[in-house]
Design a protein around this motif. Structure first.
Motif, short mmCIF file in Angstrom:
data_model
loop_
_atom_site.label_atom_id
_atom_site.label_comp_id
_atom_site.label_asym_id
_atom_site.label_seq_id
_atom_site.Cartn_x
_atom_site.Cartn_y
_atom_site.Cartn_z
N ALA A 1 0.83 -1.21 0.00
CA ALA A 1 0.00 0.00 0.00
C ALA A 1 0.86 1.26 0.00
CB ALA A 1 -0.94 0.00 1.20
N MET A 2 1.94 1.24 0.76
CA MET A 2 2.80 2.42 0.81
C MET A 2 3.51 2.66 -0.53
SD MET A 2 2.34 4.00 3.63
CE MET A 2 0.63 3.61 3.23
N GLU A 3 3.85 1.58 -1.22
CA GLU A 3 4.44 1.75 -2.56
C GLU A 3 3.39 2.29 -3.53
OE1 GLU A 3 7.24 1.59 -5.78
OE2 GLU A 3 7.32 1.95 -3.63
N PHE A 4 2.18 1.81 -3.42
CA PHE A 4 1.09 2.28 -4.27
C PHE A 4 0.84 3.77 -4.03
CE2 PHE A 4 -3.34 0.63 -5.87
CZ PHE A 4 -3.16 1.27 -7.07
N VAL A 5 0.83 4.17 -2.76
CA VAL A 5 0.67 5.59 -2.42
C VAL A 5 1.81 6.41 -3.03
CG1 VAL A 5 0.78 7.26 -0.52
CG2 VAL A 5 -0.74 5.28 -0.36
N ARG A 6 3.03 5.92 -2.88
CA ARG A 6 4.20 6.63 -3.42
C ARG A 6 4.09 6.80 -4.93
NH1 ARG A 6 8.61 6.19 -6.12
NH2 ARG A 6 8.41 3.95 -6.51
N LEU A 7 3.66 5.76 -5.61
CA LEU A 7 3.54 5.82 -7.07
C LEU A 7 2.49 6.85 -7.51
CD1 LEU A 7 3.70 2.01 -7.88
CD2 LEU A 7 5.45 3.74 -8.45
N LEU A 8 1.42 6.98 -6.75
CA LEU A 8 0.34 7.89 -7.12
C LEU A 8 0.52 9.31 -6.58
CD1 LEU A 8 -2.74 5.53 -6.79
CD2 LEU A 8 -1.73 6.45 -8.89
N THR A 9 1.39 9.45 -5.60
CA THR A 9 1.60 10.78 -5.01
C THR A 9 3.08 11.11 -5.04
OG1 THR A 9 1.70 9.92 -2.73
CG2 THR A 9 -0.47 10.62 -3.54
N ASP A 10 3.75 10.94 -3.91
CA ASP A 10 5.19 11.20 -3.82
C ASP A 10 5.74 10.58 -2.55
OD1 ASP A 10 4.61 13.04 -1.65
OD2 ASP A 10 4.16 14.56 -3.17
N GLU A 11 7.06 10.64 -2.39
CA GLU A 11 7.73 10.05 -1.23
C GLU A 11 7.31 10.72 0.07
OE1 GLU A 11 10.26 7.11 0.21
OE2 GLU A 11 9.91 7.49 -1.92
N THR A 12 7.10 12.04 0.04
CA THR A 12 6.71 12.78 1.25
C THR A 12 5.36 12.30 1.76
OG1 THR A 12 7.97 14.69 0.52
CG2 THR A 12 6.27 15.09 2.18
N THR A 13 4.41 12.13 0.87
CA THR A 13 3.08 11.65 1.26
C THR A 13 3.17 10.23 1.79
OG1 THR A 13 2.06 13.08 -0.38
CG2 THR A 13 0.71 11.27 0.46
N ARG A 14 3.93 9.40 1.11
CA ARG A 14 4.13 8.02 1.56
C ARG A 14 4.69 8.00 2.97
NH1 ARG A 14 7.15 4.83 3.94
NH2 ARG A 14 7.63 2.78 3.25
N ASN A 15 5.71 8.79 3.26
CA ASN A 15 6.33 8.82 4.57
C ASN A 15 5.38 9.36 5.64
OD1 ASN A 15 8.64 7.75 3.47
ND2 ASN A 15 9.69 9.71 3.31
N ARG A 16 4.61 10.39 5.30
CA ARG A 16 3.63 10.95 6.23
C ARG A 16 2.59 9.90 6.62
NH1 ARG A 16 -1.31 12.76 5.24
NH2 ARG A 16 -0.96 13.06 3.02
N LEU A 17 2.10 9.17 5.64
CA LEU A 17 1.10 8.13 5.92
C LEU A 17 1.70 6.99 6.73
CD1 LEU A 17 -0.91 9.56 4.13
CD2 LEU A 17 -1.37 7.38 3.06
N ALA A 18 2.89 6.55 6.38
CA ALA A 18 3.53 5.45 7.10
C ALA A 18 3.75 5.84 8.55
CB ALA A 18 4.84 5.07 6.43
N LYS A 19 4.20 7.06 8.79
CA LYS A 19 4.44 7.51 10.15
C LYS A 19 3.12 7.63 10.93
CE LYS A 19 6.65 11.10 12.86
NZ LYS A 19 7.39 12.36 12.85
N GLY A 20 2.10 8.19 10.30
CA GLY A 20 0.81 8.37 10.95
C GLY A 20 0.10 7.06 11.26
N ALA A 21 0.43 6.01 10.54
CA ALA A 21 -0.19 4.71 10.77
C ALA A 21 0.67 3.80 11.64
CB ALA A 21 -0.48 4.03 9.42
N CYS A 22 1.79 4.34 12.13
CA CYS A 22 2.73 3.58 12.99
C CYS A 22 3.26 2.34 12.27
CB CYS A 22 2.09 3.18 14.31
SG CYS A 22 1.55 4.57 15.29
N GLN A 23 3.55 2.48 10.99
CA GLN A 23 4.06 1.34 10.24
C GLN A 23 5.52 1.11 10.54
OE1 GLN A 23 2.89 1.71 6.15
NE2 GLN A 23 0.75 1.49 6.66
N ARG A 24 5.99 -0.08 10.21
CA ARG A 24 7.37 -0.46 10.54
C ARG A 24 8.35 0.59 10.06
NH1 ARG A 24 7.22 -6.00 8.17
NH2 ARG A 24 5.05 -5.56 7.83
N GLY A 25 9.33 0.84 10.90
CA GLY A 25 10.35 1.82 10.56
C GLY A 25 9.98 3.25 10.97
N TYR A 26 8.76 3.46 11.49
CA TYR A 26 8.33 4.81 11.88
C TYR A 26 7.89 4.85 13.32
CZ TYR A 26 8.68 6.31 7.09
OH TYR A 26 9.15 6.63 5.85
#
Length: 187
Positions: free
Chosen positions: A162-187
């Protein structure tokens, strides 16, 4: 996707070769989802103005329902040809995308063991050979992105996919913001 502010439309596909569908979709584990619209309405609404991506979920019998729905398969093929992102996870890379020829010449991943029945999903061994020519199954990875096709291994890898899909449709910044906000691994 909606958290990433991507415009999303969920579409109901007819079951078991029916031409009619309802907005209520029953998942493989008896979880009901109400889709935004039915396939026939969606196809009429977009015409030739394709969205940026299409996603085919895995699970049975949903993936088979998509594969058996000619209008859905034709939309997937047209979007691929137009260079739009075609995404599938779990069973869907093999059950849906393989028969379209989209995976030919590309690397992909899928739910372990689904590749064993490729000839059946493609319609025959010769059809499989033609559709999957020069494709390469990558095992043990959460996702594979090759050209404009994103495939995912399965439910346990959905976070990374899902995070790769988000990155492909938006950008790295949005992907990182979502990953951090969802407490995903590495964040």
């Amino acid at each position: 996707m909606r958290r990433a502010e991507v415009d999303v439309t969920t579409v109901a596909i007819p079951e078991k070769g029916s031409i009619e569908s309802t907005a209520l979709v029953m998942g493989s584990h008896c979880i009901s989802i109400v889709a935004d619209m039915q396939l026939n309405v969606y196809l009429h609404s977009i015409g030739e103005d394709y969205p940026d991506a299409i996603f085919c979920p895995g699970g049975m019998p949903g993936a088979i329902n998509i594969a058996n729905c000619e209008p859905a398969v034709e939309l997937i093929k047209r979007m691929h040809k137009a260079g739009k992102i075609v995404a599938a996870i779990c069973a869907a890379p093999v059950v849906v995308l393989a028969k379209t020829g989209i995976l030919g010449g590309k690397s992909y991943t899928c739910y372990p063991g689904m590749e064993d029945d490729l000839a059946n999903y493609c319609g025959s061994a010769p059809k499989m050979d033609a559709a999957m020519k020069d494709s390469k199954l990558i095992r043990g990875v959460p996702f594979v992105f090759d050209q404009n096709v994103l495939t995912g291994r399965g439910p346990g890898t959905a976070e990374e996919y899902a995070m790769e899909f988000v990155r492909l449709l938006t950008d790295e910044t949005t992907r990182n913001r979502l990953a951090k906000g969802a407490c995903q691994r590495g964040y």
